[in-house]
Design an enzyme around this catalytic site. Structure first.
Site, PDB file in Angstrom:
ATOM      1  N   GLY A 113      38.045  46.775  37.133  1.00 26.53           N
ATOM      2  CA  GLY A 113      38.455  48.094  37.565  1.00 26.53           C
ATOM      3  C   GLY A 113      39.250  48.791  36.485  1.00 26.53           C
ATOM      4  CB  SER A 114      40.665  52.192  36.355  1.00 21.96           C
ATOM      5  OG  SER A 114      39.450  52.830  36.656  1.00 21.96           O
ATOM      6  CE  LYS A 157      44.271  42.381  43.265  1.00 20.64           C
ATOM      7  NZ  LYS A 157      44.820  43.248  44.351  1.00 20.64           N
ATOM      8  CG  ASP A 190      42.671  50.359  50.894  1.00 22.28           C
ATOM      9  OD1 ASP A 190      41.895  51.151  51.479  1.00 22.28           O
ATOM     10  OD2 ASP A 190      42.530  50.028  49.703  1.00 22.28           O
ATOM     11  N   GLY A 219      42.895  46.829  36.501  1.00 25.37           N
ATOM     12  CA  GLY A 219      42.994  45.380  36.546  1.00 25.37           C
ATOM     13  C   GLY A 219      41.636  44.722  36.717  1.00 25.37           C
ATOM     14  CG  ASP A 220      39.559  43.200  34.249  1.00 23.35           C
ATOM     15  OD1 ASP A 220      39.021  44.224  34.700  1.00 23.35           O
ATOM     16  OD2 ASP A 220      39.840  43.039  33.048  1.00 23.35           O
TER      17      ASP A 220
END
Length: 580
Positions: free
Chosen positions: A303-304, A321, A415, A306-307
């Site tokens: 992702g923008s 993460k 979320d 983190g991985d």
């Protein structure tokens, strides 16, 4: 930590390929659009074309933006591209951020182009076209329908007006405004900007969101709700709203000494802990992990900010993460601390188990048990069909039990969606990703909005105070996902869905063949009034009741099947279909 993850696909390998690779095709498309924009600027004699190196600057502008920008931008609106280029340039100066531009635009109903016009109305239409431009990125059928509806209402109102012949042309076009922002890209920037527009009284009708390759944003909103077409007062109102929202706090990282206090209703972690960002701890190194003991095996998602990796820690399979060091700022670190604080407190069979965290920069990461079954979202879409009812109920009960535990511990997830629900090797489902979760304040009321628009409760979308019942609304959307195997509001953009949920009471369409008790449960979870939504303890009991009935029906079905088979009946060779 609000890290939007997507599965690493074939793009990386194909980008290394030869002619015709997706990467080369994207680059070629950008060059084609850039050339057309440059040709149009030359045709109208724009002064920028004469500047040395302008063509290279324009190409660089397209190169730093995604291909979608080139595909969506109006080719005949070359000056809009120059405005976007200017805003991105101004956003490089910290004192300017965020920069924005406002202009009045008009949406043309598709059928208005076919209407016969008198010479008078034609002249008025020409005048209107000269005064108001089209949006930079065109308009969706939803916007055209809105304009058409406005046109019809205006025409009906004019039928009772003696002067409607002279007014009809003025009602032909629905004026709106286009607000374009540029600043440093960061987590939840979209929700901050939508909150800003809402504070000014604007309704978001369409949004085009772009991130540059060097960490900036270009976000274009088409809005209505402003009383007049002029832009000076609206520009002033937006500037004032930005000042109230503490412009520097979301335009650039703040020094530690200047970190603004987080409102108690939003960020209180527990009764003993203040809102200031400090790494929580139960004791010395009770959950701190030595980064050197982590082994990263393979990237699962990226992702923008983190991985996500599959790896090992002391011989145990784990998920890691990992925050990208180059994207770290005070806000992201604050969210990282918040996630660690919440995860270390929870322990339940339907909540992903926290193992530890590395909190020493630049190696910030959270380590949890590894869920080999992947996300419920991936599972649903691999099946390419809705789940069979018995399994669906097992999954739903697992989610409900996990959420009930969190709520009993005053934790609001904020979320909840299929992508944040993970399965282990035994298909046990666990609630995951507490990047935007919060411990509910003593008042029971939260005031900061967050989450993902397609799953978000209406009170959260509207930035109103909310409580744990916001998770119940999101669970209703998740249950619908399980029942249909589809993405909610798939034909709408996330922001269009949010507008529909709030303004029109929009909810996903429930299939007719759904168990009536589940249909009733969906309607209860989706109530506009949060107080009318059930608690998760009630939801769990309802699901267990349905599950008991379904299992009893299956038992009866199996008995009949065994009896038929024993007596050699004609239908004994056919396995009866599973009850849905």
């Amino acid at each position: 930590m609000d890290v939007e993850l997507h599965q690493p696909g074939k793009m990386t390998s194909s980008a290394r390929g030869g002619a015709g690779s997706p990467n080369q095709q994207r680059h070629q498309k950008k060059k084609e659009v850039c050339a057309k924009i440059l040709a149009q600027l030359r045709e109208i004699g724009h002064e920028s074309v004469e500047k040395p190196g302008f063509a290279e600057e324009l190409q660089a502008h397209f190169s730093r933006l995604p291909t979608r920008y080139a595909l969506d931008v109006h080719i005949d609106r070359a000056e809009d591209v120059l405005t976007h280029k200017r805003l991105l340039l101004e956003a490089r100066v910290p004192e300017n951020r965020p920069v924005f531009h406002v202009r009045a635009v008009q949406i043309l109903p598709a059928d208005s182009l076919d209407e016969p016009t008198s010479p008078t109305s034609a002249n008025d239409r020409s005048s209107t076209k000269m005064r108001l431009a089209l949006p930079a990125f065109g308009s969706s059928p939803n916007l055209e329908a809105l304009a058409l509806d406005f046109n019809h209402k205006s025409a009906n109102a004019d039928e009772d007006d003696d002067s409607h012949h002279s007014q009809s042309a003025n009602h032909l076009y629905l004026p709106m405004h286009e607000v374009t922002f540029s600043t440093i890209d960061k987590p939840k920037l979209l929700s901050q900007m939508s909150a800003l527009l809402a504070d000014v009284g604007l309704n978001i009708r369409e949004a085009h969101i772009f991130s540059t390759t060097d960490g900036y944003s270009l976000d274009v909103f088409v809005v209505d709700g402003w009383a007049t077409e002029e832009v000076q007062d609206l520009t002033r109102a937006l500037s004032n709203a930005l000042a109230i929202m503490e412009k520097g706090a979301w335009a650039k990282p703040s020094p530690k000494s200047e970190i603004p206090a987080v409102p108690e209703a939003v960020a209180r972690l527990d009764n003993e802990q203040s809102a200031a960002p400090a790494m929580p701890s139960n004791g010395p190194d009770d959950w701190e992990i030595d980064f050197s003991q982590l082994k990263f095996n393979q990237k699962v998602a990226d992702g923008s900010f983190g991985d996500l990796f599959q790896g090992t820690y002391c011989g145990q399979d784990v998920a890691i993460k990992f925050l990208k060091p180059e994207r770290l700022n005070e806000n992201l670190q604050r969210e990282f601390m918040q996630e660690v604080s919440i995860m270390r407190k929870v322990r339940h069979k339907n909540v992903v188990q926290f193992i530890g965290a590395c909190t020493k920069q630049p190696n910030l990461c959270i380590v949890t048990e590894y869920m080999s079954g992947g996300s419920v979202y991936d599972y649903l879409h691999k099946q390419k069909a809705a789940l069979k009812l018995p399994m669906l109920l097992r999954v739903a009960i697992d989610i409900s039990k996990g959420m009930d535990y969190l709520h009993q511990n005053k934790i609001i997830h904020r979320d909840l969606k299929a992508a944040n629900l993970l399965m282990d090797e035994n298909e046990v489902v666990k609630v995951a990703d507490f990047g935007v979760a919060r411990v509910q304040a003593q008042s029971g009321i939260m005031t900061a909005e967050t989450g993902t628009y397609r799953w978000m409760a209406p009170e959260v979308i509207e930035h109103k105070p909310y409580d744990y019942k916001a998770d119940v609304f999101s669970f209703g959307i998740v249950l619908w996902e399980l029942l249909t195997g589809k993405v909610p509001y798939a034909d709408l953009t996330p922001l269009q869905a949010a507008v529909g949920v709030v303004q029109k009471g929009l909810r996903p369409t429930i299939p007719r063949d759904i168990n009536p008790k589940l249909t009733a449960l969906l309607h209860k979870c989706w109530k506009a009034d949060p107080a009318e939504r059930p608690d998760f303890s009630v939801i769990t009991a309802s699901l267990q009741e349905v599950s008991k009935e379904v299992n009893e029906e299956l038992d009866e079905e199996n008995k009949r099947y065994s009896k038929d088979k024993k007596h050699g009946g004609f239908f004994s060779s056919f396995k009866r279909s599973t009850v849905r």
